[in-house]
Design a protein around this motif. Structure first.
Motif, PDB file in Angstrom:
ATOM      1  N   TYR A   1     -21.679 -19.782 -17.898  1.00 48.10           N
ATOM      2  CA  TYR A   1     -22.661 -20.867 -17.436  1.00 48.10           C
ATOM      3  C   TYR A   1     -22.728 -21.925 -18.286  1.00 48.10           C
ATOM      4  O   TYR A   1     -22.202 -22.139 -19.427  1.00 48.10           O
ATOM      5  CB  TYR A   1     -24.316 -20.235 -17.659  1.00 48.10           C
ATOM      6  CG  TYR A   1     -24.249 -18.819 -16.949  1.00 48.10           C
ATOM      7  CD1 TYR A   1     -24.441 -18.863 -15.775  1.00 48.10           C
ATOM      8  CD2 TYR A   1     -24.243 -17.761 -17.622  1.00 48.10           C
ATOM      9  CE1 TYR A   1     -24.428 -17.525 -14.980  1.00 48.10           C
ATOM     10  CE2 TYR A   1     -24.403 -16.624 -17.122  1.00 48.10           C
ATOM     11  CZ  TYR A   1     -24.561 -16.428 -15.732  1.00 48.10           C
ATOM     12  OH  TYR A   1     -24.720 -14.958 -15.360  1.00 48.10           O
ATOM     13  N   ARG A  32     -25.949 -22.477 -22.979  1.00 45.89           N
ATOM     14  CA  ARG A  32     -25.669 -20.953 -22.857  1.00 45.89           C
ATOM     15  C   ARG A  32     -24.160 -20.919 -23.533  1.00 45.89           C
ATOM     16  O   ARG A  32     -23.767 -19.806 -23.741  1.00 45.89           O
ATOM     17  CB  ARG A  32     -25.489 -20.365 -21.469  1.00 45.89           C
ATOM     18  CG  ARG A  32     -26.995 -19.659 -21.138  1.00 45.89           C
ATOM     19  CD  ARG A  32     -27.121 -18.381 -21.549  1.00 45.89           C
ATOM     20  NE  ARG A  32     -28.315 -17.846 -21.224  1.00 45.89           N
ATOM     21  CZ  ARG A  32     -28.194 -16.913 -20.215  1.00 45.89           C
ATOM     22  NH1 ARG A  32     -27.397 -16.346 -19.515  1.00 45.89           N
ATOM     23  NH2 ARG A  32     -29.448 -16.297 -20.167  1.00 45.89           N
ATOM     24  N   GLN A  46     -30.729 -27.115 -16.532  1.00 46.65           N
ATOM     25  CA  GLN A  46     -29.887 -25.979 -16.087  1.00 46.65           C
ATOM     26  C   GLN A  46     -30.978 -24.908 -15.668  1.00 46.65           C
ATOM     27  O   GLN A  46     -30.991 -24.449 -14.595  1.00 46.65           O
ATOM     28  CB  GLN A  46     -29.030 -25.306 -17.265  1.00 46.65           C
ATOM     29  CG  GLN A  46     -27.930 -26.387 -17.373  1.00 46.65           C
ATOM     30  CD  GLN A  46     -27.086 -26.678 -16.340  1.00 46.65           C
ATOM     31  OE1 GLN A  46     -26.696 -25.387 -15.717  1.00 46.65           O
ATOM     32  NE2 GLN A  46     -26.766 -27.634 -15.916  1.00 46.65           N
ATOM     33  N   ARG A 101     -31.527 -21.203 -19.710  1.00 43.25           N
ATOM     34  CA  ARG A 101     -30.201 -21.647 -20.138  1.00 43.25           C
ATOM     35  C   ARG A 101     -30.348 -22.955 -21.094  1.00 43.25           C
ATOM     36  O   ARG A 101     -29.353 -23.161 -21.921  1.00 43.25           O
ATOM     37  CB  ARG A 101     -29.328 -21.881 -18.868  1.00 43.25           C
ATOM     38  CG  ARG A 101     -29.505 -20.898 -17.981  1.00 43.25           C
ATOM     39  CD  ARG A 101     -28.247 -21.226 -16.757  1.00 43.25           C
ATOM     40  NE  ARG A 101     -28.041 -20.377 -15.942  1.00 43.25           N
ATOM     41  CZ  ARG A 101     -27.181 -20.250 -14.784  1.00 43.25           C
ATOM     42  NH1 ARG A 101     -26.604 -21.203 -14.584  1.00 43.25           N
ATOM     43  NH2 ARG A 101     -27.146 -19.336 -13.781  1.00 43.25           N
TER      44      ARG A 101
END
Lengths: 416, 300
Positions: free
Chosen positions: A90, A94, A373, A377
Motif C-alpha cells: 500500500y 504503510r 490514503q 494508512r
C-alpha cells in the motif's frame, strides 16, 4: 507453465510490444508475490503475468498469490528470506517500516528518467524521504453511496453542505429509517467517518498534521469541533444501532432492505450492491458534503507494486512495474469488468461505469485539498489502532469523549 | 526405585533413559525454553521486528503499568480464570446425570460431548449468531418474556461474560468426559459399604464418590485453568477484542501488539507475554508441586 501462453497471446504481444521500448532481452525468472487474492484481482494478476511472460520469450514469470489479509503480516517474512522480485503493498505511510528497514528498492531513477509517465498525481503517495519506492496500480474513491429510490420517494437531493446533509437526515429519520448504515466491529469503517468529518471541518492539512502526530488530540480545538459535528449526527440517531457488532458486510443488509439509506464506503461496495439486485437507478453516489470553508480533501486508498531490495531479477522487475503502469494496461486492468477501480495513469481511460466516472471526476476536479490514503494508512499503525478503537467507542458512548481523547493523546506521545 | 538415587554411579540403567530423553529434551529446549528466554530478552527492547532493536530497559514494563488496555486485559483474564472453573461442577453434574444405564445412553453421552468435538471457531460463530442483537435466538427468547433486547457482544460490560459463556459450553463437555471416565473407576464396594452405613444423596456424593474422583478433578482443574489462560480463538472470532478493547485478554493483547496488522511492537508484545508467562508459572508450579506431592505420597 506460463510459457504456453506465449504462442496463444502472440497477437497481443505484437500490439503491446510496440509501446514497450527497450527491455527486449529480459531473461531468467521474475517472481511476483501478490496479495490480489479475491477472484477478480486474482484473474488480473495472473493475466498480467501471462501477458508479460508472453512479451519476453526468455523470461519466465511466476506468480504466488497470498491471501490479502494474511499478506499484511506475511510480507515481513517474504521480504527478508528469499525475497521475490515484485510484491504488492500500500502507498504512503504503510510503506514506512519497509522503507526504513531497507527492504524496498529505491526506484526514484525510474520516476526521474521518464520511464513512468502520466503518474504525476500519484507520485506523492509513493514518496518517502524524498525518494520513490514503488508504483501504484489502482485506487478507488470513498464517498456516500445512497439509495436513490428512497431519496426520490422522500423528495431529497444530493446535499452539498453539512446543513443540507443534516436536514436530509432528519427527513429520513422521520420516515422511520436510519440515515447511515455502518459496521464498526473491525474498526476501520469508523476511521472513514473521522477522516471525512475532520478533513471537512478543519481541512486536509490539519488532518495530515494530525496524522503526522503534530497536533494534540486533547488540546487542539479543531479536533473537538470535528467530534462536535460527528456528535450532531450521533445524537440524531443517524447511525444504525448495534453497529459495533457488525462487520462492514454485515451492515449491508440494512442498506439493501432500505432500513438505512446511505453508506459512507469505498467504491468496492458497488459490486456487492449490484449483486444484491440494485440497478443504477436505485443507487447513486455523492461526495461527502462541505462543512468548513476548506478545499475538499478525499480518501482514495492506493494499492501498489514494489521491488524487494533483495530481489534477484531487478531488471525484469523494473520492466514489469513500467508495464503495469502504462496507459494501456491501466485502462485494461481497472476497467469495469476487471478491478472496477480507477486507473493511476492520467493517460488511461476510466472504466465505463457510473460510479467510476463520478469518482474520477470528483478526484480529478474536486479534491483540490489533497488525496489522503485512509485513516489506518495515514496514521502510524499503533496510533491507528488505538484511534479507531476510540472512534468506535465515541460512536457508541459519545459522552466518553474526554476520556477517549486522553487515551489517544497518551498513545500519540508514545508513538511519534 | 524408591530409595535415594544420588549415590548411583553412571550405569546403563541411568544412561539409557537419559539417551532416550535426549531428543525430547533437545526439542523442548529449542522450542520452549530458549524462546521463553528470548521473550524475556526482547521485552527489554523497542523493536519492530525488522530494523535495529533499541535497548530500553524496563520501559516496556513501566508503560504496561500505565496502559489501560493492559489493565482491562488482566482483569478479563481473572474473570476467565474464575468463571471458567464453573465448567468443573457443571461437568460433574452432567456426568453424574449421565452415569446410568438407560437405552440410548451412549447417544446422549455423545450429544453432550459434541461441543468439545467441534472447533472453537465454530463454537464462536454459533454463539455470536445466538447473541445477534436483532435476529439472535437469545433476544427472541428474552423478548417473549417482555424484557428489553440486549446486545451482549456489543456491550463493553457484558461482552466478556458472553464470550466466557461460549467457552464454558465445550469446556463443560470436556470436564464431563473426564468425570465419566472417573466414575467408571469408582469402587462399587465402597458405595455398598457407604449405603450400609446409611449414606445417600449429598453425603454419599461428598464423602464417598468425590474423594475417589480426585484424580479426575485434578485433571479437570488443570485443563480448565490452562484453557482459561489461553483463551484466544473465541475472542478473535466473536468480538475481535472489541467493543473498544473490552474483551481483550493478555494473550489476545499480546497478539495484537506483536503480530497483528497494526502491531509489530515486538518488545511491548514480549513484555505482555512475560507477564502472562509469570501468571501461568504460578499455576504450573502449583500443579507440578501437587503432582510431586501425590507421587511422593504414593511411594510411601
Amino acid at each position: 507453465m506460463l510459457k504456453t501462453f506465449a504462442r496463444a497471446a502472440g497477437a497481443l504481444v505484437l500490439t503491446t510490444a510496440l509501446v514497450q521500448p527497450a527491455y527486449a532481452e529480459l531473461s531468467g525468472t521474475l517472481r511476483i508475490m501478490s496479495d490480489m487474492s479475491n477472484p477478480a484481482p486474482r484473474a488480473i494478476i495472473e493475466g498480467l503475468a501471462a501477458d508479460f511472460d508472453a512479451m519476453h520469450p526468455d523470461l519466465t514469470v511466476e506468480v504466488d498469490v497470498v491471501d490479502r489479509e494474511a499478506w499484511k503480516s506475511q510480507i515481513r517474512n517474504a521480504l527478508t528470506a528469499d525475497a521475490p522480485d515484485v510484491i504488492n503493498w500500500y502507498a504512503a505511510n504503510r510503506m514506512g517500516p519497509y522503507v526504513r528497514a531497507g527492504l524496498f528498492e529505491d526506484i526514484s531513477d525510474m520516476w526521474d528518467n521518464g520511464d513512468l509517465t502520466g503518474l504525476d498525481s500519484v507520485k506523492g503517495a509513493m514518496t518517502m524521504d524524498g525518494k520513490q519506492w514503488g508504483v501504484p496500480y489502482t485506487y478507488y474513491q470513498w464517498g456516500i453511496y445512497y439509495r436513490e429510490d428512497i431519496f426520490d420517494e422522500l423528495g431529497l437531493t444530493e446535499p452539498a453542505t453539512f446543513e443540507e446533509e443534516i436536514a436530509n437526515c432528519q427527513k429520513i429519520l422521520d420516515s422511520g429509517r436510519k440515515c447511515y448504515t455502518i459496521g464498526t466491529k473491525f474498526l476501520w469503517t469508523a476511521g472513514g467517518w473521522f477522516d471525512y468529518l475532520n478533513m471537512r471541518t478543519n481541512g486536509f492539512d490539519h488532518h495530515m498534521a494530525l496524522a503526522r502526530g503534530e497536533l494534540s488530540w486533547t488540546e487542539d480545538e479543531g479536533v473537538r469541533a470535528t467530534f462536535a459535528n460527528w456528535r450532531k449526527l450521533i445524537d440524531m440517531g443517524a447511525f444504525i444501532d448495534d453497529h459495533q457488532t457488525y462487520s462492514w458486510q454485515e451492515a449491508l443488509p440494512f442498506f439493501v432492505k432500505g432500513e438505512a439509506t446511505a453508506y459512507l464506503m469505498g467504491n468496492f461496495v458497488v459490486p456487492h450492491l449490484r449483486e444484491a439486485g440494485f440497478t443504477d437507478d436505485q443507487i447513486d453516489f455523492y461526495q461527502f458534503p462541505k462543512i468548513g470553508d476548506h478545499p475538499m480533501g478525499e480518501d482514495a486508498p492506493t494499492d501498489t507494486f514494489h521491488i524487494a531490495a533483495n530481489a534477484k531479477n531487478k531488471e525484469a522487475a523494473r520492466a514489469f512495474l513500467q508495464y503495469v503502469t502504462s496507459p494501456e494496461v491501466q485502462t485494461k486492468i481497472n476497467a469495469a469488468d476487471g478491478l472496477g477501480q480507477l486507473p493511476v495513469n492520467s493517460n488511461a481511460t476510466v472504466g465505463d461505469d457510473e460510479f467510476l466516472q463520478q469518482g474520477f471526476v470528483m478526484l480529478s476536479q474536486n479534491a483540490t485539498g489533497g488525496i489522503a490514503q485512509f485513516f489506518d494508512r495515514d496514521f502510524p499503525a499503533e496510533m491507528a489502532k488505538t484511534g479507531m478503537e476510540g472512534l468506535q467507542e465515541f460512536m457508541v458512548f459519545p459522552d466518553n469523549l474526554d476520556d477517549i481523547l486522553e487515551r489517544l493523546e497518551f498513545t500519540r506521545q508514545d508513538v511519534y | 526405585m524408591s530409595t535415594a538415587t544420588s549415590t548411583r554411579r553412571w550405569n546403563p540403567q541411568i544412561t539409557t533413559p537419559l539417551l532416550f530423553l535426549l531428543p525430547g529434551v533437545l526439542f523442548f529446549l529449542l522450542y520452549v525454553i530458549i524462546p521463553i528466554g528470548q521473550s524475556f530478552n526482547i521485552s527489554f527492547y523497542k523493536w519492530d521486528g525488522l530494523g535495529e532493536a533499541e535497548w530500553v530497559g524496563l520501559r516496556n514494563y513501566e508503560r504496561l503499568m500505565q496502559d489501560r488496555a493492559f489493565e482491562v486485559s488482566l482483569w478479563n483474564n481473572m474473570k476467565w480464570l474464575v468463571l471458567y472453573l464453573l465448567a468443573i461442577p457443571a461437568g460433574l453434574f452432567i456426568a453424574l446425570f449421565l452415569n446410568q444405564t438407560v437405552t440410548g445412553i451412549r447417544l446422549y453421552k455423545s450429544l453432550f460431548f459434541f461441543p468439545f468435538v467441534i472447533s472453537q471457531v465454530v463454537v464462536g460463530l454459533v454463539f455470536s449468531w445466538f447473541y445477534l442483537p436483532r435476529e439472535g435466538l437469545l433476544n427472541a427468547v428474552i423478548t417473549t418474556f417482555g424484557m428489553e433486547p440486549i446486545n451482549v457482544l456489543g456491550d463493553p460490560v457484558l461482552a466478556t461474560y458472553g464470550v466466557i459463556a461460549a467457552g464454558l459450553w465445550p469446556q463443560t463437555a470436556y470436564c464431563m468426559i473426564l468425570y465419566l471416565t472417573g466414575l467408571n473407576a469408582v469402587d462399587p464396594e465402597q458405595i455398598e459399604a457407604g449405603r450400609l452405613d446409611g449414606a445417600k444423596g449429598w453425603r454419599m456424593l461428598w464423602h464417598i464418590i468425590l474423594p475417589q474422583l480426585r484424580p479426575a478433578t485434578f485433571i479437570a482443574f488443570v485443563v480448565t485453568i490452562i484453557g482459561a489462560l489461553r483463551s484466544f480463538d473465541l475472542i478473535s472470532i466473536m468480538t475481535n477484542g472489541g467493543p473498544f478493547g473490552s474483551t481483550r485478554v493478555l494473550s489476545f493483547y499480546m497478539f495484537e501488539k506483536a503480530l497483528s496488522e497494526y502491531g509489530f511492537r515486538m518488545g511491548y508484545g514480549s513484555a505482555i507475554a512475560v507477564v502472562l508467562f509469570l501468571i501461568m508459572l504460578v499455576f504450573i508450579a502449583y500443579f507440578l508441586w501437587s503432582m510431586w506431592r501425590e507421587e511422593r505420597a504414593g511411594r510411601h
